[in-house]
Design a protein around this motif. Structure first.
Motif, PDB file in Angstrom:
ATOM      1  N   PHE A 199      43.114  31.125  40.924  1.00  0.00           N
ATOM      2  CA  PHE A 199      41.833  30.995  41.611  1.00  0.00           C
ATOM      3  C   PHE A 199      40.749  31.940  41.135  1.00  0.00           C
ATOM      4  O   PHE A 199      40.981  33.263  40.878  1.00  0.00           O
ATOM      5  N   ASN A 200      39.368  31.743  41.003  1.00  0.00           N
ATOM      6  CA  ASN A 200      38.223  32.761  40.873  1.00  0.00           C
ATOM      7  C   ASN A 200      37.727  32.628  41.918  1.00  0.00           C
ATOM      8  O   ASN A 200      37.196  31.817  42.514  1.00  0.00           O
ATOM      9  N   PHE A 201      37.367  33.948  42.354  1.00  0.00           N
ATOM     10  CA  PHE A 201      36.762  34.056  44.060  1.00  0.00           C
ATOM     11  C   PHE A 201      35.737  35.182  44.036  1.00  0.00           C
ATOM     12  O   PHE A 201      35.727  35.933  43.233  1.00  0.00           O
ATOM     13  N   GLU A 251      31.575  43.245  49.346  1.00  0.00           N
ATOM     14  CA  GLU A 251      31.325  42.197  48.404  1.00  0.00           C
ATOM     15  C   GLU A 251      32.154  42.446  47.186  1.00  0.00           C
ATOM     16  O   GLU A 251      32.018  43.650  46.796  1.00  0.00           O
ATOM     17  N   TYR A 252      32.936  41.390  46.635  1.00  0.00           N
ATOM     18  CA  TYR A 252      33.507  41.788  45.411  1.00  0.00           C
ATOM     19  C   TYR A 252      34.045  40.627  44.879  1.00  0.00           C
ATOM     20  O   TYR A 252      34.177  39.312  45.696  1.00  0.00           O
ATOM     21  N   SER A 253      34.372  40.257  43.484  1.00  0.00           N
ATOM     22  CA  SER A 253      34.874  38.997  42.918  1.00  0.00           C
ATOM     23  C   SER A 253      36.171  39.254  42.487  1.00  0.00           C
ATOM     24  O   SER A 253      36.641  40.543  42.176  1.00  0.00           O
ATOM     25  N   GLY A 254      37.291  38.442  42.219  1.00  0.00           N
ATOM     26  CA  GLY A 254      38.328  38.666  41.862  1.00  0.00           C
ATOM     27  C   GLY A 254      38.977  37.356  41.221  1.00  0.00           C
ATOM     28  O   GLY A 254      38.597  36.418  41.286  1.00  0.00           O
ATOM     29  N   LEU A 255      40.240  37.605  40.841  1.00  0.00           N
ATOM     30  CA  LEU A 255      41.340  36.400  40.396  1.00  0.00           C
ATOM     31  C   LEU A 255      42.430  36.727  41.071  1.00  0.00           C
ATOM     32  O   LEU A 255      42.783  37.725  41.521  1.00  0.00           O
ATOM     33  N   GLU A 256      42.806  35.504  41.703  1.00  0.00           N
ATOM     34  CA  GLU A 256      44.370  35.336  42.379  1.00  0.00           C
ATOM     35  C   GLU A 256      44.921  34.307  41.769  1.00  0.00           C
ATOM     36  O   GLU A 256      44.558  33.219  41.420  1.00  0.00           O
ATOM     37  N   ASP A 257      46.151  34.672  41.653  1.00  0.00           N
ATOM     38  CA  ASP A 257      47.441  33.696  41.013  1.00  0.00           C
ATOM     39  C   ASP A 257      48.279  33.568  42.225  1.00  0.00           C
ATOM     40  O   ASP A 257      48.937  34.430  43.018  1.00  0.00           O
ATOM     41  N   ILE A 260      51.882  36.263  45.118  1.00  0.00           N
ATOM     42  CA  ILE A 260      50.580  36.377  44.970  1.00  0.00           C
ATOM     43  C   ILE A 260      49.807  37.619  44.212  1.00  0.00           C
ATOM     44  O   ILE A 260      50.719  38.700  44.520  1.00  0.00           O
ATOM     45  N   GLN A 261      49.217  37.488  43.474  1.00  0.00           N
ATOM     46  CA  GLN A 261      48.658  38.479  42.551  1.00  0.00           C
ATOM     47  C   GLN A 261      47.253  38.586  42.690  1.00  0.00           C
ATOM     48  O   GLN A 261      46.690  37.454  42.029  1.00  0.00           O
TER      49      GLN A 261
END
Length: 114
Positions: A77-79, A92-98, A109-110
């Motif tokens: 995921f890109n979120f 607010e922040y953006s992130g990547l989640e596997d 989950i990472q």
């Protein structure tokens, strides 16, 4: 549900802070690495962390920008996250989640904050 559906369902439940249903997606050997690098082992430890995190906010939402199953059982995921604390501060922040799914359960989950 397949791996992609389970991972997407997890995000939906997280936006609702539906801890009872989120708990059912994990198992005793599940692991979780937070965006701050903290590691959690087992459903009880993971859910305790999630309850604390959600409790920091009066409102919160993870907005999914993109989702792909990069390999069978591995969903990326890109979120963007938007939350409002109980004192009215906007976070607010953006992130990547596997999200790694095996046997119908979330195994790992990472999260990586960008």
């Amino acid at each position: 549900m397949n791996s992609l559906q389970i991972a997407e369902y997890y995000f939906q439940l997280s936006n609702d802070s539906n801890f009872d249903e989120i708990t059912k997606l994990f198992c005793q050997s599940s692991t979780y690495r937070s965006g701050k690098g903290e590691l959690f082992l087992g459903v009880s430890d993971i859910m305790s962390m999630q309850r604390r995190y959600h409790g920091l906010f009066a409102k919160l939402e993870w907005q999914v920008n993109s989702v792909t199953e990069t390999k069978p059982g591995i969903v990326h995921f890109n979120f963007n996250f938007v939350g409002e604390t109980h004192t009215g501060e906007r976070v607010e922040y953006s992130g990547l989640e596997d999200v790694v799914v095996y046997g119908g359960k979330i195994q790992h989950i990472q999260v990586q904050r960008l």
